[in-house]
Motif scaffolding. Structure first.
Motif, PDB file in Angstrom:
ATOM      1  N   LEU A 339       0.830  -1.205   0.000  1.00 46.26           N
ATOM      2  CA  LEU A 339       0.000   0.000   0.000  1.00 46.26           C
ATOM      3  C   LEU A 339       0.865   1.256   0.000  1.00 46.26           C
ATOM      4  O   LEU A 339       0.588   2.223  -0.714  1.00 46.26           O
ATOM      5  CB  LEU A 339      -0.920   0.009   1.230  1.00 46.26           C
ATOM      6  CG  LEU A 339      -2.272  -0.675   1.116  1.00 46.26           C
ATOM      7  CD1 LEU A 339      -2.992  -0.630   2.456  1.00 46.26           C
ATOM      8  CD2 LEU A 339      -3.134  -0.011   0.047  1.00 46.26           C
ATOM      9  N   ALA A 340       1.916   1.238   0.814  1.00 43.16           N
ATOM     10  CA  ALA A 340       2.792   2.403   0.928  1.00 43.16           C
ATOM     11  C   ALA A 340       3.536   2.659  -0.380  1.00 43.16           C
ATOM     12  O   ALA A 340       3.914   3.804  -0.659  1.00 43.16           O
ATOM     13  CB  ALA A 340       3.789   2.194   2.069  1.00 43.16           C
ATOM     14  N   ASN A 341       3.746   1.612  -1.195  1.00 42.11           N
ATOM     15  CA  ASN A 341       4.457   1.760  -2.468  1.00 42.11           C
ATOM     16  C   ASN A 341       3.505   1.812  -3.651  1.00 42.11           C
ATOM     17  O   ASN A 341       3.891   1.489  -4.778  1.00 42.11           O
ATOM     18  CB  ASN A 341       5.447   0.603  -2.652  1.00 42.11           C
ATOM     19  CG  ASN A 341       6.730   0.807  -1.868  1.00 42.11           C
ATOM     20  OD1 ASN A 341       7.592   1.586  -2.260  1.00 42.11           O
ATOM     21  ND2 ASN A 341       6.843   0.132  -0.740  1.00 42.11           N
ATOM     22  N   SER A 342       2.254   2.208  -3.401  1.00 44.95           N
ATOM     23  CA  SER A 342       1.256   2.339  -4.475  1.00 44.95           C
ATOM     24  C   SER A 342       0.825   3.797  -4.574  1.00 44.95           C
ATOM     25  O   SER A 342       0.167   4.322  -3.668  1.00 44.95           O
ATOM     26  CB  SER A 342       0.041   1.437  -4.201  1.00 44.95           C
ATOM     27  OG  SER A 342       0.405   0.077  -4.185  1.00 44.95           O
ATOM     28  N   GLU A 343       1.211   4.436  -5.672  1.00 42.74           N
ATOM     29  CA  GLU A 343       0.839   5.843  -5.889  1.00 42.74           C
ATOM     30  C   GLU A 343      -0.595   5.973  -6.388  1.00 42.74           C
ATOM     31  O   GLU A 343      -1.161   7.053  -6.350  1.00 42.74           O
ATOM     32  CB  GLU A 343       1.793   6.480  -6.898  1.00 42.74           C
ATOM     33  CG  GLU A 343       3.166   6.788  -6.344  1.00 42.74           C
ATOM     34  CD  GLU A 343       3.167   8.034  -5.475  1.00 42.74           C
ATOM     35  OE1 GLU A 343       2.982   9.130  -5.995  1.00 42.74           O
ATOM     36  OE2 GLU A 343       3.329   7.873  -4.249  1.00 42.74           O
ATOM     37  N   PHE A 344      -1.164   4.865  -6.862  1.00 43.38           N
ATOM     38  CA  PHE A 344      -2.526   4.885  -7.409  1.00 43.38           C
ATOM     39  C   PHE A 344      -3.384   3.944  -6.567  1.00 43.38           C
ATOM     40  O   PHE A 344      -3.145   2.738  -6.542  1.00 43.38           O
ATOM     41  CB  PHE A 344      -2.506   4.425  -8.868  1.00 43.38           C
ATOM     42  CG  PHE A 344      -3.822   4.544  -9.580  1.00 43.38           C
ATOM     43  CD1 PHE A 344      -4.204   5.738 -10.163  1.00 43.38           C
ATOM     44  CD2 PHE A 344      -4.676   3.463  -9.679  1.00 43.38           C
ATOM     45  CE1 PHE A 344      -5.414   5.852 -10.830  1.00 43.38           C
ATOM     46  CE2 PHE A 344      -5.887   3.559 -10.333  1.00 43.38           C
ATOM     47  CZ  PHE A 344      -6.258   4.761 -10.920  1.00 43.38           C
ATOM     48  N   VAL A 345      -4.341   4.499  -5.854  1.00 40.54           N
ATOM     49  CA  VAL A 345      -5.229   3.697  -5.003  1.00 40.54           C
ATOM     50  C   VAL A 345      -6.673   4.058  -5.328  1.00 40.54           C
ATOM     51  O   VAL A 345      -7.024   5.240  -5.396  1.00 40.54           O
ATOM     52  CB  VAL A 345      -4.960   3.953  -3.501  1.00 40.54           C
ATOM     53  CG1 VAL A 345      -5.900   3.107  -2.635  1.00 40.54           C
ATOM     54  CG2 VAL A 345      -3.511   3.640  -3.157  1.00 40.54           C
ATOM     55  N   LYS A 382      -7.038   7.979  -5.456  1.00 39.72           N
ATOM     56  CA  LYS A 382      -5.802   8.632  -5.003  1.00 39.72           C
ATOM     57  C   LYS A 382      -4.765   8.446  -6.094  1.00 39.72           C
ATOM     58  O   LYS A 382      -4.293   7.343  -6.346  1.00 39.72           O
ATOM     59  CB  LYS A 382      -5.304   8.022  -3.692  1.00 39.72           C
ATOM     60  CG  LYS A 382      -3.960   8.602  -3.216  1.00 39.72           C
ATOM     61  CD  LYS A 382      -3.428   7.837  -2.016  1.00 39.72           C
ATOM     62  CE  LYS A 382      -2.077   8.380  -1.575  1.00 39.72           C
ATOM     63  NZ  LYS A 382      -1.016   8.181  -2.577  1.00 39.72           N
ATOM     64  N   MET A 383      -4.427   9.540  -6.766  1.00 42.64           N
ATOM     65  CA  MET A 383      -3.420   9.497  -7.817  1.00 42.64           C
ATOM     66  C   MET A 383      -2.315  10.473  -7.452  1.00 42.64           C
ATOM     67  O   MET A 383      -2.483  11.690  -7.537  1.00 42.64           O
ATOM     68  CB  MET A 383      -4.035   9.849  -9.169  1.00 42.64           C
ATOM     69  CG  MET A 383      -3.063   9.718 -10.336  1.00 42.64           C
ATOM     70  SD  MET A 383      -3.825   9.949 -11.960  1.00 42.64           S
ATOM     71  CE  MET A 383      -4.668   8.387 -12.180  1.00 42.64           C
ATOM     72  N   GLY A 384      -1.198   9.927  -6.978  1.00 43.28           N
ATOM     73  CA  GLY A 384      -0.154  10.799  -6.452  1.00 43.28           C
ATOM     74  C   GLY A 384      -0.626  11.449  -5.166  1.00 43.28           C
ATOM     75  O   GLY A 384      -1.033  10.773  -4.227  1.00 43.28           O
ATOM     76  N   ASN A 385      -0.621  12.783  -5.135  1.00 45.02           N
ATOM     77  CA  ASN A 385      -1.079  13.522  -3.960  1.00 45.02           C
ATOM     78  C   ASN A 385      -2.520  13.979  -4.082  1.00 45.02           C
ATOM     79  O   ASN A 385      -3.025  14.674  -3.194  1.00 45.02           O
ATOM     80  CB  ASN A 385      -0.174  14.750  -3.731  1.00 45.02           C
ATOM     81  CG  ASN A 385       1.240  14.356  -3.363  1.00 45.02           C
ATOM     82  OD1 ASN A 385       1.439  13.379  -2.648  1.00 45.02           O
ATOM     83  ND2 ASN A 385       2.217  15.092  -3.858  1.00 45.02           N
ATOM     84  N   SER A 386      -3.184  13.613  -5.169  1.00 44.27           N
ATOM     85  CA  SER A 386      -4.569  14.042  -5.391  1.00 44.27           C
ATOM     86  C   SER A 386      -5.548  12.993  -4.875  1.00 44.27           C
ATOM     87  O   SER A 386      -5.372  11.796  -5.117  1.00 44.27           O
ATOM     88  CB  SER A 386      -4.813  14.286  -6.889  1.00 44.27           C
ATOM     89  OG  SER A 386      -3.947  15.277  -7.394  1.00 44.27           O
ATOM     90  N   LEU A 387      -6.574  13.464  -4.168  1.00 42.55           N
ATOM     91  CA  LEU A 387      -7.665  12.605  -3.688  1.00 42.55           C
ATOM     92  C   LEU A 387      -8.958  13.143  -4.288  1.00 42.55           C
ATOM     93  O   LEU A 387      -9.411  14.233  -3.930  1.00 42.55           O
ATOM     94  CB  LEU A 387      -7.742  12.626  -2.159  1.00 42.55           C
ATOM     95  CG  LEU A 387      -6.833  11.671  -1.385  1.00 42.55           C
ATOM     96  CD1 LEU A 387      -6.849  12.007   0.092  1.00 42.55           C
ATOM     97  CD2 LEU A 387      -7.254  10.228  -1.594  1.00 42.55           C
TER      98      LEU A 387
END
Length: 412
Positions: A339-345, A382-387
């Protein structure tokens, strides 16, 4: 208003003066989009559509390859739309990038209709399956010049650990296995890699023919998978593994064969990822693990996932995990690292795990309610820093919908 900034400012101030003649009515939803930092948008050039922004109504156009790492996790309660979301992404990426390669681990036999419609290969893995792939297949790479017995030594040792138990593996077993591998790959190397690749049955025979007692003990443990009732992986490959879309259907696997099947399948995927990058560095490889908790149960496959989430980026490959329970990911060290290494959630509808999701990503109360009340196809990306809260409803009267849905009564 470019030349009327002062007049516009005085008109907007609450003292009742109108200094400009133009009048425009704005609803609250439209007005919120003008407030700085209140809304976020994703419009990546060359990306694919992930639905509409639930706040502004604008399209969400994103591309995972543009992120720091393109790994992804898709989490939702059962019926929240996980499979539909992932299948839509596979479909769009497959059509958008004509050289990209795709590998899907399918524990519930949900992806076969889509894969077959796109001309992909479905590999059914079970004791009585007619389709086989050989985990000892080897493709020589002129750049690295690594011999096959060296490349496959770690896999075979892990296979023996899985069958015999790690505590029963002795210090000298690796040398015995290495000798046997060198013997069975010798005809392949002497033919300049034109001869057929050996199988697990050949490995069993090579170990059994060695004179020392320990080699025969290892051979005895392998026998059931070489010539016995579980010889599904001791057959030459009879499916087109060069296809750029391959689905591994493991629904019919029994519990005894599942660990060996997982190990063999993951070994093939790992080899394919590195091989694809060497053959065409610009073509991405996309790997999807549905119901990823099944792989996390076994230490060897869990370790593979942990390594993949860290290393795939270097090979222009992108891993995607799909699961129902976020709580399982938070209590499992390997899953938490993934999860911590996933930039796309992608967070779709949540129920019992909603508080864990809120705490993990720092969601606001409106975002919490949105996830709690979300309909299938609605959630937060969640894509990068965008929610971004999104919705992506699909019309049900299309052939595409019937191809992608897994709801009873809606499938063709």
């Amino acid at each position: 208003m470019y030349f009327q900034q002062e007049r516009a400012f005085n008109t907007a101030m609450p003292y009742g003066l109108r200094r400009i003649e133009s009048v425009r009515t704005m609803l609250t939803k439209s007005l919120t989009a003008l407030v700085p930092f209140n809304t976020q948008e994703i419009l990546t050039p060359g990306g694919i559509c992930y639905g509409r922004n639930a706040v502004t109504g604008n399209l969400i156009i994103g591309l995972r390859t543009s992120l720091v790492n393109g790994n992804a996790m898709v989490v939702a309660t059962s019926g929240g739309g996980k499979s539909m979301f992932v299948k839509l992404e596979i479909l769009m990426l497959y059509l958008r990038f004509t050289k990209a390669r795709f590998y899907v681990v399918d524990p519930e036999n949900e992806y076969a209709p889509l894969v077959q419609e796109l001309g992909g290969e479905v590999v059914n893995i079970s004791v009585d399956s007619a389709t086989h792939f050989n985990p000892l297949d080897f493709k020589y790479d002129k750049a690295t010049k690594i011999p096959p017995h060296v490349a496959k030594a770690e896999f075979v040792l892990s296979l023996c650990e899985q069958i015999m138990g790690k505590e029963h593996i002795l210090a000298g077993d690796k040398s015995l296995i290495d000798d046997a591998l060198e013997n069975i790959y010798k005809p392949l190397m002497e033919s300049h890699y034109t001869a057929p690749c050996p199988t697990i049955k050949d490995l069993w025979m090579a170990l059994n023919n060695q004179r020392d007692k320990r080699s025969k003990e290892i051979a005895l443990a392998l026998r059931i998978f070489a010539t016995g009732s579980m010889q599904a992986f001791a057959q030459p490959t009879n499916v087109d593994m060069s296809n750029r879309l391959i689905c591994f259907n493991i629904q019919s696997l029994g519990e005894q064969l599942k660990p060996v099947a997982m190990l063999s399948m993951l070994e093939y995927i790992n080899t394919a990822v590195m091989s694809n990058e060497r053959n065409d560095p610009k073509a991405a490889t996309w790997v999807y693990f549905d119901e990823i908790y099944l792989l996390l149960r076994d230490s060897l496959s869990a370790n593979f996932l942990y390594t993949s989430w860290k290393r795939f980026r270097k090979y222009n490959a992108y891993a995607t995990g799909i699961t129902q329970n976020v709580q399982d990911c938070l209590t499992n060290d390997t899953a938490y690292a993934m999860l911590a290494n996933s930039e796309f959630v992608v967070m779709l509808r949540q129920t019992k795990d909603i508080d864990s999701v809120v705490e993990l990503y720092g969601l606001s109360e409106p975002q919490r309610k949105y996830l709690l009340l979300a309909q299938p196809g609605e959630g937060i990306i969640k894509m990068g820093n965008s929610l971004i809260p999104f919705n992506n409803p699909q019309p049900k009267d299309t052939k595409t919908y019937k191809l992608l849905t897994t709801k009873p009564g809606e499938m063709e």
